[in-house]
Structure formats: C-alpha cells, structure tokens
Design a protein around this motif. Structure first.
Motif, PDB file in Angstrom:
ATOM      1  N   MET A 226       0.835  -1.198   0.000  1.00 32.94           N
ATOM      2  CA  MET A 226       0.000   0.000   0.000  1.00 32.94           C
ATOM      3  C   MET A 226       0.871   1.250   0.000  1.00 32.94           C
ATOM      4  SD  MET A 226      -2.909   1.473  -0.105  1.00 32.94           S
ATOM      5  CE  MET A 226      -4.179   0.268   0.281  1.00 32.94           C
ATOM      6  N   ALA A 227       1.977   1.206   0.741  1.00 34.82           N
ATOM      7  CA  ALA A 227       2.903   2.337   0.742  1.00 34.82           C
ATOM      8  C   ALA A 227       3.433   2.608  -0.657  1.00 34.82           C
ATOM      9  CB  ALA A 227       4.055   2.064   1.707  1.00 34.82           C
ATOM     10  N   ALA A 228       3.832   1.565  -1.359  1.00 37.28           N
ATOM     11  CA  ALA A 228       4.366   1.731  -2.716  1.00 37.28           C
ATOM     12  C   ALA A 228       3.337   2.375  -3.632  1.00 37.28           C
ATOM     13  CB  ALA A 228       4.813   0.378  -3.268  1.00 37.28           C
ATOM     14  N   PHE A 229       2.081   1.958  -3.509  1.00 36.09           N
ATOM     15  CA  PHE A 229       1.023   2.558  -4.320  1.00 36.09           C
ATOM     16  C   PHE A 229       0.869   4.039  -4.023  1.00 36.09           C
ATOM     17  CE2 PHE A 229      -3.510   3.831  -4.286  1.00 36.09           C
ATOM     18  CZ  PHE A 229      -3.725   3.876  -5.655  1.00 36.09           C
ATOM     19  N   LEU A 230       0.796   4.395  -2.747  1.00 35.36           N
ATOM     20  CA  LEU A 230       0.496   5.773  -2.371  1.00 35.36           C
ATOM     21  C   LEU A 230       1.629   6.744  -2.698  1.00 35.36           C
ATOM     22  CD1 LEU A 230      -1.374   5.221   1.002  1.00 35.36           C
ATOM     23  CD2 LEU A 230      -2.351   6.089  -1.131  1.00 35.36           C
ATOM     24  N   VAL A 231       2.867   6.271  -2.732  1.00 35.06           N
ATOM     25  CA  VAL A 231       3.970   7.186  -3.071  1.00 35.06           C
ATOM     26  C   VAL A 231       4.283   7.172  -4.559  1.00 35.06           C
ATOM     27  CG1 VAL A 231       4.960   6.958  -0.762  1.00 35.06           C
ATOM     28  CG2 VAL A 231       5.841   5.517  -2.618  1.00 35.06           C
ATOM     29  N   SER A 232       3.537   6.391  -5.321  1.00 34.82           N
ATOM     30  CA  SER A 232       3.753   6.331  -6.768  1.00 34.82           C
ATOM     31  C   SER A 232       2.784   7.262  -7.484  1.00 34.82           C
ATOM     32  CB  SER A 232       3.557   4.905  -7.279  1.00 34.82           C
ATOM     33  OG  SER A 232       2.176   4.585  -7.372  1.00 34.82           O
ATOM     34  N   ASP A 233       2.987   7.423  -8.782  1.00 35.43           N
ATOM     35  CA  ASP A 233       2.089   8.261  -9.563  1.00 35.43           C
ATOM     36  C   ASP A 233       0.757   7.587  -9.847  1.00 35.43           C
ATOM     37  OD1 ASP A 233       3.892  10.301  -9.540  1.00 35.43           O
ATOM     38  OD2 ASP A 233       4.743   9.859 -11.515  1.00 35.43           O
ATOM     39  N   LEU A 234       0.609   6.315  -9.467  1.00 35.67           N
ATOM     40  CA  LEU A 234      -0.705   5.678  -9.551  1.00 35.67           C
ATOM     41  C   LEU A 234      -1.696   6.348  -8.599  1.00 35.67           C
ATOM     42  CD1 LEU A 234       0.279   1.893  -9.701  1.00 35.67           C
ATOM     43  CD2 LEU A 234      -0.317   3.403 -11.606  1.00 35.67           C
ATOM     44  N   ALA A 235      -1.181   7.006  -7.555  1.00 29.86           N
ATOM     45  CA  ALA A 235      -2.025   7.695  -6.573  1.00 29.86           C
ATOM     46  C   ALA A 235      -1.849   9.207  -6.670  1.00 29.86           C
ATOM     47  CB  ALA A 235      -1.688   7.207  -5.169  1.00 29.86           C
ATOM     48  N   SER A 236      -1.615   9.707  -7.873  1.00 27.73           N
ATOM     49  CA  SER A 236      -1.287  11.119  -8.047  1.00 27.73           C
ATOM     50  C   SER A 236      -2.427  12.072  -7.679  1.00 27.73           C
ATOM     51  CB  SER A 236      -0.866  11.382  -9.494  1.00 27.73           C
ATOM     52  OG  SER A 236      -1.900  11.014 -10.390  1.00 27.73           O
ATOM     53  N   PHE A 237      -3.679  11.581  -7.658  1.00 32.64           N
ATOM     54  CA  PHE A 237      -4.819  12.444  -7.325  1.00 32.64           C
ATOM     55  C   PHE A 237      -5.434  12.053  -5.982  1.00 32.64           C
ATOM     56  CE2 PHE A 237      -9.073  14.450  -8.379  1.00 32.64           C
ATOM     57  CZ  PHE A 237      -8.576  15.742  -8.483  1.00 32.64           C
ATOM     58  N   THR A 238      -4.646  11.361  -5.156  1.00 33.16           N
ATOM     59  CA  THR A 238      -5.098  10.964  -3.817  1.00 33.16           C
ATOM     60  C   THR A 238      -4.276  11.718  -2.786  1.00 33.16           C
ATOM     61  OG1 THR A 238      -5.686   8.743  -4.565  1.00 33.16           O
ATOM     62  CG2 THR A 238      -5.367   9.054  -2.195  1.00 33.16           C
ATOM     63  N   THR A 239      -4.932  12.550  -1.989  1.00 37.89           N
ATOM     64  CA  THR A 239      -4.236  13.264  -0.921  1.00 37.89           C
ATOM     65  C   THR A 239      -5.195  13.492   0.236  1.00 37.89           C
ATOM     66  OG1 THR A 239      -2.660  15.047  -0.474  1.00 37.89           O
ATOM     67  CG2 THR A 239      -4.695  15.657  -1.636  1.00 37.89           C
ATOM     68  N   GLY A 240      -4.629  13.592   1.433  1.00 41.17           N
ATOM     69  CA  GLY A 240      -5.440  13.765   2.630  1.00 41.17           C
ATOM     70  C   GLY A 240      -6.149  12.499   3.083  1.00 41.17           C
ATOM     71  N   ALA A 241      -5.759  11.354   2.517  1.00 39.17           N
ATOM     72  CA  ALA A 241      -6.459  10.104   2.826  1.00 39.17           C
ATOM     73  C   ALA A 241      -5.901   9.443   4.083  1.00 39.17           C
ATOM     74  CB  ALA A 241      -6.354   9.140   1.651  1.00 39.17           C
ATOM     75  N   PHE A 242      -6.797   8.810   4.829  1.00 35.83           N
ATOM     76  CA  PHE A 242      -6.461   7.968   5.979  1.00 35.83           C
ATOM     77  C   PHE A 242      -6.946   6.577   5.609  1.00 35.83           C
ATOM     78  CE2 PHE A 242      -7.471   5.851   9.956  1.00 35.83           C
ATOM     79  CZ  PHE A 242      -6.491   6.253  10.851  1.00 35.83           C
ATOM     80  N   ILE A 243      -6.016   5.693   5.258  1.00 32.17           N
ATOM     81  CA  ILE A 243      -6.389   4.405   4.684  1.00 32.17           C
ATOM     82  C   ILE A 243      -6.069   3.278   5.665  1.00 32.17           C
ATOM     83  CG2 ILE A 243      -6.041   2.803   2.771  1.00 32.17           C
ATOM     84  CD1 ILE A 243      -5.353   5.184   1.017  1.00 32.17           C
ATOM     85  N   PRO A 244      -7.090   2.685   6.290  1.00 30.89           N
ATOM     86  CA  PRO A 244      -6.834   1.529   7.154  1.00 30.89           C
ATOM     87  C   PRO A 244      -6.380   0.330   6.309  1.00 30.89           C
ATOM     88  CG  PRO A 244      -8.986   2.516   7.604  1.00 30.89           C
ATOM     89  CD  PRO A 244      -8.498   3.074   6.307  1.00 30.89           C
ATOM     90  N   VAL A 245      -5.342  -0.341   6.765  1.00 32.55           N
ATOM     91  CA  VAL A 245      -4.914  -1.597   6.154  1.00 32.55           C
ATOM     92  C   VAL A 245      -4.948  -2.616   7.290  1.00 32.55           C
ATOM     93  CG1 VAL A 245      -3.159  -2.758   4.772  1.00 32.55           C
ATOM     94  CG2 VAL A 245      -3.454  -0.287   4.560  1.00 32.55           C
ATOM     95  N   CYS A 246      -6.169  -3.042   7.606  1.00 32.65           N
ATOM     96  CA  CYS A 246      -6.385  -3.830   8.821  1.00 32.65           C
ATOM     97  C   CYS A 246      -7.493  -4.859   8.643  1.00 32.65           C
ATOM     98  CB  CYS A 246      -6.677  -2.919   9.997  1.00 32.65           C
ATOM     99  SG  CYS A 246      -8.112  -1.843   9.752  1.00 32.65           S
ATOM    100  N   GLY A 247      -7.724  -5.276   7.417  1.00 30.51           N
ATOM    101  CA  GLY A 247      -8.662  -6.349   7.178  1.00 30.51           C
ATOM    102  C   GLY A 247     -10.111  -6.013   7.506  1.00 30.51           C
ATOM    103  N   GLY A 248     -10.442  -4.716   7.572  1.00 30.16           N
ATOM    104  CA  GLY A 248     -11.803  -4.311   7.850  1.00 30.16           C
ATOM    105  C   GLY A 248     -12.116  -4.030   9.302  1.00 30.16           C
ATOM    106  N   ARG A 249     -11.119  -4.141  10.178  1.00 36.17           N
ATOM    107  CA  ARG A 249     -11.388  -3.878  11.599  1.00 36.17           C
ATOM    108  C   ARG A 249     -11.785  -2.417  11.823  1.00 36.17           C
ATOM    109  NH1 ARG A 249      -7.963  -3.576  16.805  1.00 36.17           N
ATOM    110  NH2 ARG A 249      -9.377  -4.443  18.367  1.00 36.17           N
ATOM    111  N   VAL A 250     -11.238  -1.527  10.999  1.00 34.28           N
ATOM    112  CA  VAL A 250     -11.637  -0.132  11.003  1.00 34.28           C
ATOM    113  C   VAL A 250     -12.190   0.196   9.627  1.00 34.28           C
ATOM    114  CG1 VAL A 250     -10.803   2.258  11.068  1.00 34.28           C
ATOM    115  CG2 VAL A 250      -9.999   0.618  12.766  1.00 34.28           C
TER     116      VAL A 250
END
Length: 254
Positions: A226-250
């Motif tokens: 997920m880190a690799a995605f968010l720091v790449s240009d694939l996520a160029s229009f994503t900012t201010g996001a809080f993304i849980p990576v916890c299997g749905g617990r949050v």
C-alpha cells in the motif's frame, strides 16, 4: 502490466531499521527507488540494510537522526542532499513506543514523548524537506498512523492521543501543499505480522483475529505494498487520505 514505478526517485524512510521499515525499504527499492535509511540507534542494522539495497542495484545511504529534534532533522537533510540529492518521497515510520497502560497510570512524560515522535516528527520533516518539493512541484509524503487512532481503545491513551494529533496535522498539511503537486496520505495498519512473529511462530492471535472481518492479521508486505502505491504516480490524485490496512477492523464512515 500496471505497477508502481519509482524509478529515479529517492525515498527517505524514517525508522527504516525497524520491522516494518525494512520491508518498506525493500519494497520501494523493488519499485525502482533509491533509499535513505534513517536510523536512531541501530547503526549495524542500518548498514546491513544499505548493503542489501545496494546489492539490488539501488543507491542507499544510512543517516542517523533524532526525529524529535529539529536541528537533528535539518542536519539529516543536509547530509542526504549532499550525498544523494533531495528526496521526492518521505515515509514517516519512526515512533517511540511505551508499554500501554490506563491513562491514570501512564507516566505524563510518555504523552509528551509520544506527541514529539508522532506529530513533531512530521512538522520537522515537512519544514526540512517540503520546500525542495515545492520548488520541484512534486512530492509524496506518507505517514504511518494506526488503527488505534480510530478505535481509541482503553489502555492506549498516550499512543492514541499522539496518533490522532498526527491525523489532524496531516490533513492540514495535505491542504497546504496540494497546489504544489505534493500529496500527503496516511496508512493505518492493524496489528501487523512481521519477521519477529514469523521467528516466534506468533502469527495467529485468536483474540485479535476474531475481531477482524477477514479473520487474520495483516502482514508487513501488505502494508508496504500500500505504501508503494500511495507514493507512486498511480495515486497522483489521492491526498489527505487515511487508509486503514487492517482487514476491515476499522471502516471510516462518511
């Protein structure tokens, strides 16, 4: 095939010698990035990681700094710039951890220290490195938060307070630097399986696992991807996001 491409980018990872930090360093290097390995005390692990990344064909540099001290962070910036150049990617992963206790029993100093290692780290890193990103009209800032910030469970008051403060800071920063082509995002991992768990065969934790809709703990590799995605240009229009990576617990609500 579509995949994160970090070729030609320099990524600075704070706390890179830690369990998750090492996996993120390898993952971003796999995507083509050169890596600045920040460490606080573990020079041997930093040198080992640099050697591993160098064998992958990447440039790598180990730099010591206290991320709770502004002068130390700025000194790190100067060394990085002199040796590798200014990073386009910052991953704020370092944190001071204390034993979780009820608020009435927690040492007041722990609250201050948690705040400095979470919130002030991001303030100092931004003040040191963002001006160069603004000049280049490009940058990626990724902050490692936690599911605890959303859950606010009993016994983790100091940690939750600091991480919630970090969340607010990141949202403000995202708005302040967006017009400069800089994104600021957060990953909120759950209780993550790392090398330590694999060595001790403690991957399965029934009391915790039953609280996760997917029925298991996540892995360090899943956080790093997920880190690799968010720091790449694939996520160029994503900012201010809080993304849980916890299997749905949050699952943040709208």
């Amino acid at each position: 095939m579509l995949e994160p491409d970090l070729t030609g980018k320099i990524a600075l990872i704070t706390g890179a010698t830690g369990q998750l930090g090492r996996v993120m360093a390898h993952t971003l290097a796999d995507c083509g990035a050169d890596i600045v390995v920040h460490y606080h005390a573990n020079r041997l692990q930093a040198d080992k990681l640099v050697a591993e990344l160098t064998r992958m064909g990447r440039r790598a540099l180990a730099v010591q700094a206290d991320v709770t001290d502004r002068d130390s962070v700025f000194a790190m910036r100067d060394k990085v710039e002199a040796v590798l150049g200014m990073p386009q990617i910052l991953v704020h992963n370092a944190v001071i951890q204390y034993a979780w206790k009820p608020i009435l029993q927690q040492d007041p100093g722990d609250f201050d220290s948690q705040y400095r290692s979470c919130v002030m780290q991001t303030v100092y890193m931004a003040q040191a490195f963002v001006p160069a990103m603004q000049a280049a009209h490009y940058g990626r800032i990724l902050v490692i938060n936690t599911e605890c910030a959303a859950l606010a469970e009993a016994g983790c008051g100091a940690y939750t307070a600091a991480k919630r403060g970090l969340d607010g800071l990141c949202r403000c920063l995202a708005k302040e630097v967006a017009e400069d082509g800089i994104t600021v995002n957060q990953i909120a991992p759950g209780w993550t399986i790392t090398e330590r768990d694999r060595d001790a065969n403690t991957q399965v934790q029934p009391d915790y696992d039953r609280q996760v809709p997917m029925g298991r703990r996540g892995t360090d590799a899943e956080i790093a991807q997920m880190a690799a995605f968010l720091v790449s240009d694939l996520a160029s229009f994503t900012t201010g996001a809080f993304i849980p990576v916890c299997g749905g617990r949050v699952m943040p609500a709208i």
